[in-house]
Design an enzyme around this catalytic site. Structure first.
Site, PDB file in Angstrom:
ATOM      1  N   GLY A  26      28.192   4.905  41.318  1.00  0.00           N
ATOM      2  CA  GLY A  26      28.351   5.038  39.880  1.00  0.00           C
ATOM      3  C   GLY A  26      29.744   4.653  39.434  1.00  0.00           C
ATOM      4  N   ASN A  27      29.894   4.443  38.138  1.00  0.00           N
ATOM      5  CA  ASN A  27      31.195   4.084  37.589  1.00  0.00           C
ATOM      6  C   ASN A  27      31.235   4.376  36.098  1.00  0.00           C
ATOM      7  OD1 ASN A  27      30.036   1.445  36.399  1.00  0.00           O
ATOM      8  ND2 ASN A  27      29.724   1.165  38.606  1.00  0.00           N
ATOM      9  N   SER A  43      36.300  -0.186  42.892  1.00  0.00           N
ATOM     10  CA  SER A  43      35.071  -0.426  43.645  1.00  0.00           C
ATOM     11  C   SER A  43      35.071   0.308  44.980  1.00  0.00           C
ATOM     12  CB  SER A  43      34.911  -1.932  43.895  1.00  0.00           C
ATOM     13  OG  SER A  43      33.734  -2.200  44.619  1.00  0.00           O
ATOM     14  N   ASP A  74      30.574  -3.707  38.925  1.00  0.00           N
ATOM     15  CA  ASP A  74      29.814  -3.806  37.676  1.00  0.00           C
ATOM     16  C   ASP A  74      30.698  -4.108  36.471  1.00  0.00           C
ATOM     17  OD1 ASP A  74      27.124  -3.107  38.653  1.00  0.00           O
ATOM     18  OD2 ASP A  74      28.030  -1.171  39.120  1.00  0.00           O
ATOM     19  N   ASP A 118      17.112  14.548  20.137  1.00  0.00           N
ATOM     20  CA  ASP A 118      18.460  14.957  19.744  1.00  0.00           C
ATOM     21  C   ASP A 118      19.507  13.898  20.070  1.00  0.00           C
ATOM     22  OD1 ASP A 118      17.910  17.429  18.590  1.00  0.00           O
ATOM     23  OD2 ASP A 118      18.150  18.531  20.469  1.00  0.00           O
ATOM     24  N   HIS A 167      16.804  -1.528  38.933  1.00  0.00           N
ATOM     25  CA  HIS A 167      18.223  -1.255  39.194  1.00  0.00           C
ATOM     26  C   HIS A 167      18.553   0.198  38.865  1.00  0.00           C
ATOM     27  CE1 HIS A 167      22.668  -2.719  38.604  1.00  0.00           C
ATOM     28  NE2 HIS A 167      22.554  -1.718  39.457  1.00  0.00           N
ATOM     29  N   TYR A 225      24.122  19.670  12.212  1.00  0.00           N
ATOM     30  CA  TYR A 225      24.156  20.367  13.500  1.00  0.00           C
ATOM     31  C   TYR A 225      25.602  20.533  13.956  1.00  0.00           C
ATOM     32  CZ  TYR A 225      23.440  21.321  18.459  1.00  0.00           C
ATOM     33  OH  TYR A 225      23.469  21.880  19.712  1.00  0.00           O
TER      34      TYR A 225
END
Length: 228
Positions: A26-27, A43, A74, A118, A167, A225
């Protein structure tokens, strides 16, 4: 840029804290629009050893202007989205389990209830698959392009995430923290949709009037809200 690097570091560290990543899957990035610079995770660097100073600063062409490491693989996807959507301030990519399962199935995450409404004004779309030429060419850039193609003229902050076919999910927001928040919500509603459709395969989408009410009371021009 130190403040933005700290924010991006903290947002990246939120990914394992919220169970959105395994290993380095993840990034998170954020953009300084005035300077035209993006801060992004390096990376392949493990979260356990990562520091704020390890964040990489790149310009809008992807050239590294600050940092010892290579930026996330990415990066080109993030940059393409920042170029197309001026309202984006932060972007997240993960391989969180349930959102990725919908991506692998090639299906949009259906809007079935108010938790979804929401945050997302409609289904969370799934892109088409990339062609062999797109994958063998500028793969990460083309991933950004297929996200843009799928969103069309939609307001990106009304649809603050997408799943890329075969992906995984990308999410975004007004800053890095907001993008992570939307990524967490996407994973939760992906899980809820899977469970709900397992219980009732004929389940319909949320009623449009209920969708409108829940989204607009948080994000509309007369939103009420929360606290001002």
């Amino acid at each position: 840029m130190q403040k933005l690097k700290q924010q991006v570091f903290e947002a990246n560290m939120d990914l394992p804290r919220y169970g959105l990543v395994t290993f380095t899957w993840g990034n998170v990035s954020a953009i300084d629009r005035e300077r035209g610079l993006v801060v992004i995770k390096p990376s392949g660097v493990a979260y356990e050893t990562m520091k704020a100073d390890d964040m990489v600063v790149v310009d809008m062409s992807g050239k590294v202007v600050e940092g010892e490491y290579r930026p996330s693989s990415d990066t080109a996807t993030h940059l393409e989205l920042y170029r197309r959507y001026p309202s984006l301030g932060g972007i997240v990519h993960t391989h969180s389990t349930h959102a990725t399962a919908w991506a692998q199935a090639g299906l949009a995450i259906p809007a079935l209830g108010t938790t979804h409404a929401d945050y997302f004004f409609g289904d969370i779309p799934c892109t088409r698959g990339l062609s062999e030429e797109e994958v063998q060419g500028e793969y990460e850039l083309n991933t950004g392009k297929v996200i843009i193609e799928t969103l069309g003229n939609a307001e990106p902050l009304h649809t603050p995430g997408i799943v890329v076919y075969q992906h995984g999910p990308f999410a975004w927001g007004k800053d890095a923290h907001d993008a992570v928040h939307n990524a967490v919500v996407m994973e939760e509603v992906a899980k809820m949709a899977w469970i709900a459709r397992s219980i009732n395969p004929q389940l319909n989408h949320i009623d449009s009037f209920l969708m409108n009410k829940h989204f607009m009371r948080k994000h509309g021009p007369n939103a009420y809200y929360g606290q001002k």
